[in-house]
Design an enzyme around this catalytic site. Structure first.
Site, mmCIF file in Angstrom:
data_model
loop_
_atom_site.group_PDB
_atom_site.id
_atom_site.type_symbol
_atom_site.label_atom_id
_atom_site.label_comp_id
_atom_site.label_asym_id
_atom_site.label_seq_id
_atom_site.Cartn_x
_atom_site.Cartn_y
_atom_site.Cartn_z
ATOM 1 N N CYS A 17 29.619 33.393 45.727
ATOM 2 C CA CYS A 17 30.701 33.672 46.673
ATOM 3 C C CYS A 17 30.107 34.436 47.853
ATOM 4 O O CYS A 17 28.937 34.817 47.837
ATOM 5 C CB CYS A 17 31.782 34.496 45.989
ATOM 6 S SG CYS A 17 31.172 36.131 45.460
ATOM 7 N N HIS A 46 25.484 40.546 38.936
ATOM 8 C CA HIS A 46 25.226 40.357 37.505
ATOM 9 C C HIS A 46 24.610 38.980 37.229
ATOM 10 O O HIS A 46 25.300 38.050 36.805
ATOM 11 C CB HIS A 46 26.510 40.553 36.702
ATOM 12 C CG HIS A 46 26.894 41.994 36.571
ATOM 13 N ND1 HIS A 46 28.165 42.418 36.287
ATOM 14 C CD2 HIS A 46 26.144 43.125 36.675
ATOM 15 C CE1 HIS A 46 28.194 43.745 36.233
ATOM 16 N NE2 HIS A 46 26.981 44.186 36.469
ATOM 17 N N HIS A 79 29.296 45.672 43.322
ATOM 18 C CA HIS A 79 30.480 46.053 42.545
ATOM 19 C C HIS A 79 31.162 47.310 43.076
ATOM 20 O O HIS A 79 32.287 47.613 42.703
ATOM 21 C CB HIS A 79 30.081 46.282 41.079
ATOM 22 C CG HIS A 79 29.222 45.186 40.539
ATOM 23 N ND1 HIS A 79 27.847 45.286 40.475
ATOM 24 C CD2 HIS A 79 29.542 43.962 40.075
ATOM 25 C CE1 HIS A 79 27.365 44.150 39.978
ATOM 26 N NE2 HIS A 79 28.357 43.337 39.729
ATOM 27 N N GLU A 131 32.680 47.782 38.656
ATOM 28 C CA GLU A 131 33.701 47.721 39.711
ATOM 29 C C GLU A 131 34.867 48.657 39.398
ATOM 30 O O GLU A 131 35.372 49.356 40.277
ATOM 31 C CB GLU A 131 34.213 46.288 39.898
ATOM 32 C CG GLU A 131 35.175 46.206 41.080
ATOM 33 C CD GLU A 131 35.891 44.873 41.210
ATOM 34 O OE1 GLU A 131 37.054 44.892 41.657
ATOM 35 O OE2 GLU A 131 35.312 43.824 40.869
ATOM 36 N N THR A 170 38.773 42.859 41.011
ATOM 37 C CA THR A 170 38.831 41.599 41.770
ATOM 38 C C THR A 170 38.449 40.373 40.943
ATOM 39 O O THR A 170 38.608 39.247 41.407
ATOM 40 C CB THR A 170 37.899 41.656 42.998
ATOM 41 O OG1 THR A 170 36.549 41.830 42.554
ATOM 42 C CG2 THR A 170 38.286 42.770 43.947
ATOM 43 N N CYS A 200 40.066 38.397 43.941
ATOM 44 C CA CYS A 200 39.480 37.837 45.164
ATOM 45 C C CYS A 200 39.619 36.316 45.210
ATOM 46 O O CYS A 200 39.807 35.652 44.188
ATOM 47 C CB CYS A 200 38.025 38.279 45.311
ATOM 48 S SG CYS A 200 36.858 37.301 44.374
ATOM 49 N N SER A 228 28.780 39.366 33.317
ATOM 50 C CA SER A 228 29.536 38.975 34.514
ATOM 51 C C SER A 228 30.994 38.759 34.153
ATOM 52 O O SER A 228 31.332 37.826 33.422
ATOM 53 C CB SER A 228 28.939 37.690 35.102
ATOM 54 O OG SER A 228 29.854 37.086 35.999
ATOM 55 N N ASN A 230 33.613 37.779 35.980
ATOM 56 C CA ASN A 230 34.255 36.551 36.459
ATOM 57 C C ASN A 230 33.769 35.325 35.697
ATOM 58 O O ASN A 230 34.515 34.374 35.476
ATOM 59 C CB ASN A 230 34.091 36.402 37.976
ATOM 60 C CG ASN A 230 32.709 35.946 38.387
ATOM 61 O OD1 ASN A 230 32.426 34.746 38.417
ATOM 62 N ND2 ASN A 230 31.826 36.884 38.705
ATOM 63 N N SER A 273 28.133 34.848 40.644
ATOM 64 C CA SER A 273 26.795 35.395 40.893
ATOM 65 C C SER A 273 25.685 34.480 40.367
ATOM 66 O O SER A 273 24.537 34.891 40.281
ATOM 67 C CB SER A 273 26.670 36.804 40.301
ATOM 68 O OG SER A 273 27.237 36.856 39.018
#
Length: 316
Positions: A17, A46, A79, A131, A170, A200, A228, A230, A273
């Site tokens: 991203c 990450h 983060h 984060e 996020t 996000c 990670s 996400n 990531s």
């Protein structure tokens, strides 16, 4: 031996991203500007492959500011960090660059604004994730309360139910977060939420692509790191959206081929990531074993770009 046919669905968007792209660029530009070593507090993003690559270029990864010498630049990870960290760096007169994703910084600003208006914060997030630690560290101890589940909402103890606001990490599951927000609003009808969802755009887009792809697939792999957030959410979203076998792999060598015996369709995506080179490595591993037809499942087009800090755009 004739290879079995396999339809390989490739999610789009997937992988890097804008915030991750910017953070990696910050480390690379810092090394170009100041030379090695440049210190980075926590993994910049990450992903082991990315971190190892930057380490080879001269980045030194540490977990605390105490491990950094005063005379070398230090970078804060994508983060985000508690307010005390840049304050400590400034006190030591260190050169520091903040690689916090601008969308995480937006949550930090939001939390501060609510606190300035006399509201106590509730954060929806994962305990111990950098984060979450960074966002909670924007305000004094006790000013941000953490909830991870709908069940947590029932037991959270607040100072004044009429003076509350919430923010979120996020990188959460969009669906899980909707349920937690609904529980917060049911228990605290006056709670103030963000103008726009804190989760996000990249997290949301990757989850939507997986939801579209999962029902078509016998199995699904998410390329990403075990730490990670996400990436782990993408595995959960895939399983929930109807894919019987959804697994996280760091790279092609992690694929459990025995578990995939007899599949006719395969979905592949990647956390925010994970670099494209690792995704291609996984696709090539399937091409070695199957007669692969690739089909794209695209649910959004991303063209977001974040500028690097001015200190890196200026000559040394």
């Amino acid at each position: 031996m004739t290879k079995q046919p396999l339809t390989l669905y490739l999610a789009a968007p997937r992988g890097f991203c804008a915030g991750v792209d910017r953070a990696i660029k910050i480390v690379e530009m810092a090394l170009q500007k100041w030379g090695a070593p440049v210190y980075v507090r926590h993994e910049i993003v990450h992903n082991k492959f990315v971190v190892d690559g930057l380490r080879d270029m001269g980045a030194v990864f540490v977990e605390t500011l105490d491990e950094c010498p005063d005379d070398r630049p230090v970078i804060f990870s994508a983060h985000g960090v508690p307010k005390a960290v840049p304050a400590a760096a400034a006190k030591r007169e260190m050169v520091y660059v903040d690689a916090t994703c601008p969308l995480v910084s937006k949550v930090h600003i939001e939390a501060q604004r609510h606190a300035d208006n006399g509201l106590q914060m509730i954060m929806i997030g994962h305990e111990g994730h950098p984060e979450t630690v960074g966002t909670m560290g924007q305000l004094p101890e006790g000013e941000v309360l953490l909830v991870e589940t709908v069940e947590d909402v029932a037991t959270v103890s607040v100072r004044d139910p009429a003076k509350l606001a919430f923010v979120t990490q996020t990188t959460l599951s969009v669906d899980d977060t909707i349920d937690i927000v609904a529980a917060l609003q049911a228990r605290f009808p006056g709670i103030v939420g963000p103008h726009k969802e804190d989760i996000c755009y990249a997290t949301t887009n990757r989850q939507e692509a997986v939801k579209a792809m999962a029902p078509k697939c016998d199995a699904m792999l998410v390329v990403g790191a075990p730490n990670s957030s996400n990436s782990k959410r993408l595995v959960e979203v895939g399983a929930r959206a109807g894919c019987n076998y959804a697994q996280l792999v760091q790279r092609a060598t992690d694929i459990d081929w025995r578990a995939l015996e007899g599949i006719k369709s395969m979905g592949i995506t990647a956390g925010a990531s994970a670099p494209e080179v690792l995704i291609n490595e996984v696709i090539d591993a399937f091409r070695d074993r199957y007669d692969v037809t690739v089909e794209m499942v695209e649910t959004a087009v991303e063209n977001v770009e974040f500028k690097v800090p001015r200190v890196l755009r200026e000559p040394a």
